[in-house]
Each structure stands twice: as C-alpha cells, then as structure tokens.
Design an enzyme around this catalytic site. Structure first.
Site, short mmCIF file in Angstrom:
data_model
loop_
_atom_site.label_atom_id
_atom_site.label_comp_id
_atom_site.label_asym_id
_atom_site.label_seq_id
_atom_site.Cartn_x
_atom_site.Cartn_y
_atom_site.Cartn_z
N SER A 144 -63.55 5.38 -6.32
CA SER A 144 -62.58 4.57 -5.59
C SER A 144 -63.20 4.02 -4.32
CB SER A 144 -61.37 5.44 -5.25
OG SER A 144 -60.53 4.80 -4.32
N THR A 199 -52.43 -2.00 -4.39
CA THR A 199 -52.72 -0.83 -3.55
C THR A 199 -51.91 -0.90 -2.26
OG1 THR A 199 -54.94 -0.74 -4.45
CG2 THR A 199 -54.57 0.56 -2.50
N ASP A 246 -62.06 1.02 -12.67
CA ASP A 246 -62.88 1.32 -11.49
C ASP A 246 -64.17 2.06 -11.88
OD1 ASP A 246 -61.46 0.05 -9.54
OD2 ASP A 246 -60.72 1.83 -8.54
N ARG A 286 -56.36 11.37 -7.81
CA ARG A 286 -56.99 10.28 -8.55
C ARG A 286 -56.78 10.47 -10.05
NH1 ARG A 286 -58.63 5.10 -7.50
NH2 ARG A 286 -60.70 4.61 -8.33
N1 GLU Z 1 -58.47 0.75 -7.40
C1 GLU Z 1 -59.08 0.49 -6.14
C2 GLU Z 1 -59.66 1.78 -5.58
O1 GLU Z 1 -59.21 2.83 -5.89
C3 GLU Z 1 -58.18 -0.11 -5.14
C4 GLU Z 1 -57.73 -1.47 -5.59
C5 GLU Z 1 -57.14 -2.34 -4.52
O2 GLU Z 1 -57.12 -1.99 -3.35
O3 GLU Z 1 -56.70 -3.45 -4.85
O4 GLU Z 1 -60.57 1.74 -4.82
#
Ligand code: GLU
Length: 577
Positions: free
Chosen positions: A459, A395, A435, A102
């Site tokens: 996340s 993602t 986030d 991360r």
């Molecule tokens: N940044 C998000 C996370 O780490 C995921 C974003 C997405 O799935 O579009 O939870």
C-alpha cells in the site's frame, strides 16, 4: 502537649495537605475533558464520530462509527468490504499502536492473477473490474481488534448512526455524484446499477445527482448483523456468503474468494515506524504499506537541508523536496512488500547514516533525473507495481482526538473508485489485489510485491501521528491519493514543522509530487508560475489535477486546530463533550 511543640507538626501536615490538594487538582485538570475533534471527508461521517464522542466514546469508538458511515456516504472511497490502517495513540499509557486491516489475497490466487495468456500484464481497468481483484476484507476485524483494546462504549452502539442513515437516507455529496457520473462501467454492474442510478420515465438510467437522497436497506441489514454478532457477523454467515457469491459469480473475471478465506483472515498489530524530524518525532504505519518508511526517508534526507530558510513554494524548496522524493520512491519500488512474505530492509532504509549519504546526492543546480535505489541488503526484492492510470476520488483519511486526548489517524480504502465495482451486502467490494505487482518477476528477479495466497498487497497509505520535543501529541494527518499519498502527507508535515503553518494553510497548499518520474504540479495554482524556474533545473514539469484529501488535527497553545482538504467534501467537528 504544649501548643508550641505541636506547631511544627501541624505546619508539616498543612504543607502536606497543600501539596496533596495541588497534586490532586493537577491530576483532576489532566483528566478534565478537553474539546474533542473529528476531521473527515464527509460531514455525515464527522457528525457520527461527534455523536459517539458526545456519548462518552473513545477516539477508537468514534473511528468505528465514522468508518461505518463513510462506507455508506463515500462508497467510492472506502468501506467495510475494504481495508485500512489505524494508528492509535493512548494518552494515559503514552503508547502508540499500529493496526493492520489490509486485505489478503485469497488462497486460490496465483502469481499469474493479472497476466494474460501470453504472460503480459492485463490492462488496469480489465484487472480492476470484477471478481479477481477482490481481497479478503480487513476493516471489520481490525476495528474489532482496536475496539477490544481501546473501546469504551459497547460495540453495538457504534453502528447506530450508520444504520439510521442507511434507513432514513442521506444526501449524495458532490464528490460521490461526480464519481458516479464519471464512471465508465458502474452503470453496467449488477446491483450497483440499481443502487446508484434511477430509471426515468422512458427507461434510461439517470445517475444519482448531488443532493439526491439515497437509502441503503441492504447495508442496514449488514450493519445490524455486525452490531449484534461482532466480527462474526461479517466474517461468518450471510454477509460473507453474499460477498463470496458476488465474487465467484462476477459477470467478468470471477474470483476465488471463499468462506475459508474469511475464516483465515486476521487483522494484525504491528510496530509503528518512527523517526525524528527537526525537534519532532514522526510516526506512521510499517509495511505492508510503503507509506511510513518512504515518508520518513524523504524527511530524513531533507533533515540535512534548511527548508525553513528556503521558504515554501520557491524554486529551491520545491526542487529539494522533489529530489528527496525521487530517492525515497526509488527505494520504495525496490524493497517494500508484505513483511510476512518478503524481508523488507526497513531498519537499513531508515538508518540515519544511510539517509545522510543519500542526502549528499542532492544538487542545488540540477535535478538528478531518474533516481536509482540505494544499495541495501536484500537487493533481490524488486518491485514493479503498476500505477493507477486514473486519479479519481478513492480512499479516505480521518483524524480524531477524543476528550481524554487519545488519537486515531486512520486511512481506509476500497482501492480504486468504487473498488471492483461489485456490490454485496450494501457495500462496494474492494479491488485491492491490483495493488500487487502484475508481473511476478522482472528480468528473472522475483518481485517483492508479487501476488501470493494469503499475502497483503503493498500500500501507499500513510496515516501519521507526530509528537513534539516533549513527547506530547502534536498532530495527526493522512491522505488518499494512491502512490501520491506519501508525497501529499510529507509535504504537509514539512508545512507544519518547517514552515509553522496552521493546519488549514498546510492542507490547502498547492500540491507537487515526484514519484521518481516527472515533477507533477497542481494545475491552476501558483506552482504553474514556478514551472519555468523548475524546468531550468532540468525537471520535467507536468501540471495536472492532484486530488489530495488530507484531514488533520494539530495541538496549539489555544487548543486543537483541525482542517479538511478543500479539494474534497469533508469538514471538522469540535466541541466539549
Ligand atoms: N489502494 C491504495 C493504497 O492502498 C490507495 C488508493 C488511493 O488512494 O486511491 O495505497
């Protein structure tokens, strides 16, 4: 010696020999290559993984090749300048490892990172675009760490498919073309405007369309450096310097990311979170993602109800699953942040007695409306992270099983579509810092997921690996979808475990999500017919596009069963090496 006296000895020796041969053949069969499988969001990426597995690579080797290609062909979703979580099952050692790549907030970040002059949260798009949302990338160091422990082929070889595609070009996939066409700002961004658009005869920029061939020589250079120099090729020298310059000189909201942040970055190994569900054991990532704990809470609450008896996609099964989601998302919002900075009551959140008490709050005749978080130790850790206003493809999740039965379940992201929209070294730079909760405190209470230097933003990514009642690997699954990821993955696990569905059916099921707000159902699916019955129970039902991107593999007596989400561009490749 007489023959009669020799015989017993001979027959014991013969018996011994038979036992030995049987044992050897068992061991031999155990190590005999089985078909491998790769399920990812893009055919180029799946093929790159297969190329590595064909050459005798491990699941981890293949994962690195897949990620290097995704960074090129699905740059709106993930990349080497982003972050990821990788769950690895080592078949021989019967061991599960969780790798955390991360992003971290730069040393120059303050709790006011996303506040305006009056101390109010910035609008999401303003916070996202530019330099201040870029966290120190974690993917490359995480891949390096996993490769050191589970790699079989030389590190440098794993980048060959991605280098070749960057130099020779790749055909733009439908989702990438759509993401470019829909993007409100990409055309105005330095570097990206020249890469994703071409100038037509009268000088207007035309977005790359599906099937257009794109080449990315800058990315090929980056990859060659990483191939030759290992993690240093990314975290030291020209690649990191170019990223730092792009962030610090960003045309909007320049950030503080520095070479010192690159030098300080560490990928981490963490203890996976696991819990029984029916006859299975479900494992996922611990914090800083909320994904694992929240998914296991939903399942733990539902384990007190007979979902099998309720049948899929009925008023009762949707109601009970949605109600369990509400309770778990309420806990998530209060208690989860980076465990290196705040104490997350993970054990208490997964305590079976606690989840049983929570399950008693469900009522078959009515929705509970807004769920309140449960009473747990460390209740000060309030978390009011903001949701993304747009739900566009970003993602990526992929699952890999190698010929020896080792497994990778990896979810990877640049956060929003095209991340911060800054581009350097041929890569999109993440906007992962959005986030974090924009507000560092609420009503005088500190927020668990507030920004702090060196801290990882919370996340929702939920890479999962499931074991059957004998402790054997059963399934690997995960999805993109922002905070909806947790609901997508949980629903698919229920489809596999409670409803005995095959992977394709489970992944294709109409989606529904309740993040302790409205009950969202996937528009254009039979769930819309169920809406009146759900409203009768008091649910606020909203039909909308729900873009899961599940890529999973499951073991069956007939062999591996994998599937790619029909909502995305991916595929499955499987063969004997
Ligand atoms: N940044 C998000 C996370 O780490 C995921 C974003 C997405 O799935 O579009 O939870």
């Amino acid at each position: 010696m007489k023959l009669e006296r020799l015989l017993p000895g001979l027959s014991i020796a013969a018996l011994g020999l038979v036992v030995l041969v049987t044992l050897l053949s068992l061991v031999w069969r155990g190590s005999e290559p089985q078909p491998f499988m790769v399920a990812s969001a893009n055919p180029y990426a799946s093929e790159a993984g297969a190329e590595i597995l064909r050459a005798g690579g491990s699941a981890t080797d293949a994962a690195i090749a897949v990620q290097a290609v995704l960074s090129l062909v699905e740059p709106e979703s993930s990349g080497l300048a982003g972050g990821a979580f990788l769950l690895h099952y080592d078949k021989t050692a019967d061991r599960l490892d969780a790798y955390d790549g991360r992003e971290t907030a730069p040393m120059g970040a303050t709790p006011a990172l996303f506040l305006d002059e009056e101390g109010k949260s910035l609008p999401f798009l303003e916070a996202m675009i530019g330099g201040s949302s870029v966290g120190t990338p974690g993917v490359v160091k995480m891949m390096w760490l996993a490769h050191r422990e589970h790699g079989r082929l030389p590190w440098a070889d794993l980048f060959t498919p991605a280098i070749r595609l960057s130099e020779d070009g790749f055909a733009v996939a439908p989702k990438l073309a759509e993401a470019i066409a829909r993007d409100p700002v990409l055309m105005q961004m330095p570097v990206a405007q020249d890469y994703f658009y071409r100038l037509d005869a009268d000088g207007t920029r035309v977005p790359a369309a599906e099937g257009d061939i794109l080449k990315n020589p800058a990315y090929a250079e980056t990859l060659k450096r990483i191939a030759a120099e290992g993690w240093r090729g990314f975290y030291e020298g020209p690649v990191a310097e170019e990223i730092v310059a792009a962030v610090q000189n960003a045309p909007m909201r320049p950030g503080t990311l520095s070479m010192d942040d690159f030098a300080a970055y560490e990928a981490k190994k963490r203890e996976p979170v696991c819990a029984p569900y029916r006859a299975y054991r479900v494992c996922s990532m611990p914090p800083p993602t909320s994904g694992g704990i929240t998914a296991l809470q939903i399942l733990g609450i539902l384990s007190h109800y007979d979902l099998k008896g309720m049948e899929p996609m009925t008023q009762m099964s949707v109601h009970f699953i949605a109600e369990a989601m509400k309770l778990a998302y309420a806990d998530r919002d209060k208690y989860i942040g980076d465990p290196d900075f705040v104490s997350v009551p993970a054990k208490a959140m997964l305590d079976p007695a606690y989840l049983e008490r929570r399950s008693e709050e469900l009522d078959a005749s009515i929705t509970r409306g807004k769920a309140r978080p449960g009473e747990l130790p460390d209740g000060r850790a309030m978390n009011w992270g903001l949701n993304q206003p747009v739900d566009m493809p970003s993602t990526s999740h992929f699952s890999i099983v190698d010929a020896q039965g080792n497994v990778v379940s990896m979810t990877t992201t640049v956060e929003g579509p095209f991340g911060s929209h800054l581009m350097a070294g041929g890569m999109m730079l993440n906007n992962q810092l959005t986030d974090f909760s924009f507000l560092p405190e609420v009503d005088g209470e500190p927020v668990a997921n507030a920004v702090a230097p060196g801290k990882r933003p919370r996340s929702s990514m939920t890479p999962a690996i499931v074991f059957d009642g004998n402790g054997e690997f059963y399934a690997a699954i995960g999805s993109p979808g922002g905070s909806r990821i947790i609901a997508y993955v949980t629903q698919t696990l229920i489809a596999l475990i409670d409803w005995d569905m095959d992977m394709k059916t489970a992944i294709s099921l109409p989606r529904f999500v309740d993040r302790n707000g409205p009950l969202e159902i996937e528009a254009g699916t039979p769930l819309e017919d169920l809406a009146p019955a759900l409203r009768e129970l008091g649910h606020t039902v909203e039909a909308r596009e729900l873009m899961s991107g599940l890529h999973g593999i499951r073991v069956t007596p007939e062999g591996l069963d994998g599937a790619a989400d029909p909502r995305r561009d991916g595929n499955v490749v499987s063969e004997l090496p």
